[in-house]
Design a protein around this motif. Structure first.
Motif, PDB file in Angstrom:
ATOM      1  N   ARG A 189      -7.874  -1.628   4.934  1.00  0.00           N
ATOM      2  CA  ARG A 189      -7.320  -0.775   5.991  1.00  0.00           C
ATOM      3  C   ARG A 189      -5.894  -0.335   5.642  1.00  0.00           C
ATOM      4  O   ARG A 189      -5.485   0.790   5.954  1.00  0.00           O
ATOM      5  N   ALA A 190      -5.123  -1.246   5.021  1.00  0.00           N
ATOM      6  CA  ALA A 190      -3.755  -0.891   4.633  1.00  0.00           C
ATOM      7  C   ALA A 190      -3.779   0.216   3.575  1.00  0.00           C
ATOM      8  O   ALA A 190      -2.993   1.170   3.636  1.00  0.00           O
ATOM      9  N   MET A 191      -4.680   0.110   2.606  1.00  0.00           N
ATOM     10  CA  MET A 191      -4.788   1.131   1.572  1.00  0.00           C
ATOM     11  C   MET A 191      -5.193   2.481   2.162  1.00  0.00           C
ATOM     12  O   MET A 191      -4.638   3.533   1.819  1.00  0.00           O
TER      13      MET A 191
ATOM     14  N   ALA B 225       0.826  -1.210   0.000  1.00  0.00           N
ATOM     15  CA  ALA B 225       0.000   0.000   0.000  1.00  0.00           C
ATOM     16  C   ALA B 225       0.862   1.262   0.000  1.00  0.00           C
ATOM     17  O   ALA B 225       0.652   2.173  -0.806  1.00  0.00           O
ATOM     18  N   PHE B 226       1.853   1.308   0.886  1.00  0.00           N
ATOM     19  CA  PHE B 226       2.719   2.480   0.959  1.00  0.00           C
ATOM     20  C   PHE B 226       3.653   2.560  -0.244  1.00  0.00           C
ATOM     21  O   PHE B 226       4.147   3.635  -0.575  1.00  0.00           O
ATOM     22  N   GLY B 227       3.909   1.418  -0.900  1.00  0.00           N
ATOM     23  CA  GLY B 227       4.753   1.402  -2.094  1.00  0.00           C
ATOM     24  C   GLY B 227       3.992   1.669  -3.368  1.00  0.00           C
ATOM     25  O   GLY B 227       4.539   1.503  -4.465  1.00  0.00           O
ATOM     26  N   ASN B 228       2.726   2.044  -3.238  1.00  0.00           N
ATOM     27  CA  ASN B 228       1.879   2.374  -4.390  1.00  0.00           C
ATOM     28  C   ASN B 228       1.749   1.199  -5.357  1.00  0.00           C
ATOM     29  O   ASN B 228       1.735   1.376  -6.581  1.00  0.00           O
ATOM     30  N   LYS B 229       1.645  -0.004  -4.785  1.00  0.00           N
ATOM     31  CA  LYS B 229       1.487  -1.220  -5.579  1.00  0.00           C
ATOM     32  C   LYS B 229       0.143  -1.867  -5.251  1.00  0.00           C
ATOM     33  O   LYS B 229      -0.411  -1.646  -4.168  1.00  0.00           O
TER      34      LYS B 229
ATOM     35  N   GLY C  40      -9.969  -0.483  -7.113  1.00  0.00           N
ATOM     36  CA  GLY C  40      -8.997  -0.428  -8.202  1.00  0.00           C
ATOM     37  C   GLY C  40      -7.590  -0.786  -7.783  1.00  0.00           C
ATOM     38  O   GLY C  40      -6.716  -0.984  -8.631  1.00  0.00           O
ATOM     39  N   SER C  41      -7.338  -0.884  -6.475  1.00  0.00           N
ATOM     40  CA  SER C  41      -5.994  -1.214  -5.976  1.00  0.00           C
ATOM     41  C   SER C  41      -5.900  -2.657  -5.486  1.00  0.00           C
ATOM     42  O   SER C  41      -4.832  -3.104  -5.073  1.00  0.00           O
ATOM     43  N   LEU C  42      -7.030  -3.370  -5.493  1.00  0.00           N
ATOM     44  CA  LEU C  42      -7.065  -4.752  -5.017  1.00  0.00           C
ATOM     45  C   LEU C  42      -7.310  -5.679  -6.203  1.00  0.00           C
ATOM     46  O   LEU C  42      -8.271  -5.494  -6.952  1.00  0.00           O
ATOM     47  N   VAL C  43      -6.438  -6.671  -6.380  1.00  0.00           N
ATOM     48  CA  VAL C  43      -6.498  -7.597  -7.510  1.00  0.00           C
ATOM     49  C   VAL C  43      -6.909  -8.973  -6.996  1.00  0.00           C
ATOM     50  O   VAL C  43      -6.283  -9.519  -6.081  1.00  0.00           O
ATOM     51  N   ILE C  44      -7.954  -9.550  -7.591  1.00  0.00           N
ATOM     52  CA  ILE C  44      -8.466 -10.850  -7.172  1.00  0.00           C
ATOM     53  C   ILE C  44      -7.731 -11.961  -7.921  1.00  0.00           C
ATOM     54  O   ILE C  44      -7.613 -11.929  -9.147  1.00  0.00           O
TER      55      ILE C  44
END
Length: 310
Positions: free
Chosen positions: A251-253, A193-197, A262-266
């Motif tokens: 919560r991490a995001m 999350a903090f690494g923008n990944k 859009g930041s979570l990949v299934i």
């Protein structure tokens, strides 16, 4: 007491050793740490304490001096590493434990109290939730199997020895907190999350985990160390809360000021992974008066605060 802690450079030990020193114990920490490694930094806050001694030794090469208690924390704890390096994992988790048991059995004038740190992974996928200590062990990973094997050896050797070795087995749920390894679930998500990944959610993140803050486990270890009612017993150390994996990722995001959508990949679920995990820790409450005083929200906030500084 004179207390020996194996795996002294590990995550759990970095929280346990200060508690033991605060309690007035003489502590010998045992580990093999490369100078300048992340693990060696964990020792810095208490390395110069007058009641702390560090031994640069593996468990198998331990020159045993008299000790009242051994808290055996040393182990390979990474499930993925266990899958790819099974022989090394077997050596570290099983063979080294057997050597430690042999040393304990032959200590004079009498054996120490051995507290073995196991894992929730010995249960494997289990339909009974919350999981009590007396269910059959069905580990579904090599790591879990190695810890279950070590548990069985602890019971067998301790009961077979004359005099018997007093022992206690602690099975924590998924521990988290400051100074945990970067690959641990909570820190892994925060790092991404903090690494923008993106965060990959295996199986959609619908799995749940009983996540217990590390100081809750330390509380139980301290109680077991000083209470003879713990001898010959096995205790779960859970939080009493089920946290969905997708909620942890969200919560991490949010902590990294990112939008979860859009930041979570299934992705597909991992083979052998538990769908749910909730431990029944009522035995420790009943017999030792223990309770998990730090809830998830508070513990995760502490981890985020440390992670942000890093």
């Amino acid at each position: 007491m004179n207390v020996t802690v194996t795996g002294a450079g590990g995550f759990l030990a970095s929280h346990l050793i200060p508690r033991l020193l605060e309690g007035g114990h003489q502590v010998t920490g045992v580990d093999i740490l490369n100078p300048g490694s992340r693990e060696s930094w964990r020792l810095d806050p208490f390395r110069s304490h007058q009641r702390f001694t560090y031994l640069w030794r593996s468990v198998e090469d331990l020159p045993f001096a008299f000790t009242d208690a051994i808290l055996h924390l040393a182990a390979v704890t990474d499930v993925n590493f266990g899958r790819h390096s099974p022989l090394f994992t077997l050596q570290q988790n099983v063979q080294a434990t057997l050597k430690l048991l042999w040393l304990a059995a032959n200590q004079q004038p009498g054996p120490p109290h051995l507290i073995y740190i196991s894992t929730h992974s010995v249960y494997g996928p289990n339909h009974l939730q919350p999981i009590p200590e007396d269910v059959p062990l069905r580990p579904a990973t090599f790591y879990g199997a190695s810890k279950a094997m070590a548990e069985m050896m602890v019971r067998a050797v301790c009961q077979e020895s004359r005099p018997e070795i007093p022992y206690t087995i602690i099975r924590p749920s998924l521990m988290y907190g400051e100074r945990e390894r970067p690959g641990a679930l909570a820190s892994l998500f925060l790092g991404l999350a903090f690494g923008n990944k993106p965060i990959r959610l295996e199986g959609g993140g619908q799995q749940t985990r009983d996540m217990t803050y590390v100081s809750n486990v330390v509380d139980l270890l301290a109680l077991a160390l000083e209470d003879s009612r713990s001898h010959g017993q096995t205790y779960n150390a859970g939080s009493g809360q089920e946290i969905p994996i997708h909620l942890l990722a969200e919560r991490a995001m949010i902590a990294a000021n990112r939008e979860p959508v859009g930041s979570l990949v299934i992705t597909d679920a991992r083979p052998g992974e538990e769908g749910r995990l909730l431990l029944d820790s009522s035995k420790a409450t009943r017999e030792l008066g223990w309770s998990p005083v730090v809830p998830f929200e508070q513990g995760f906030h502490r981890l985020i605060k440390e992670f942000s500084k890093r």
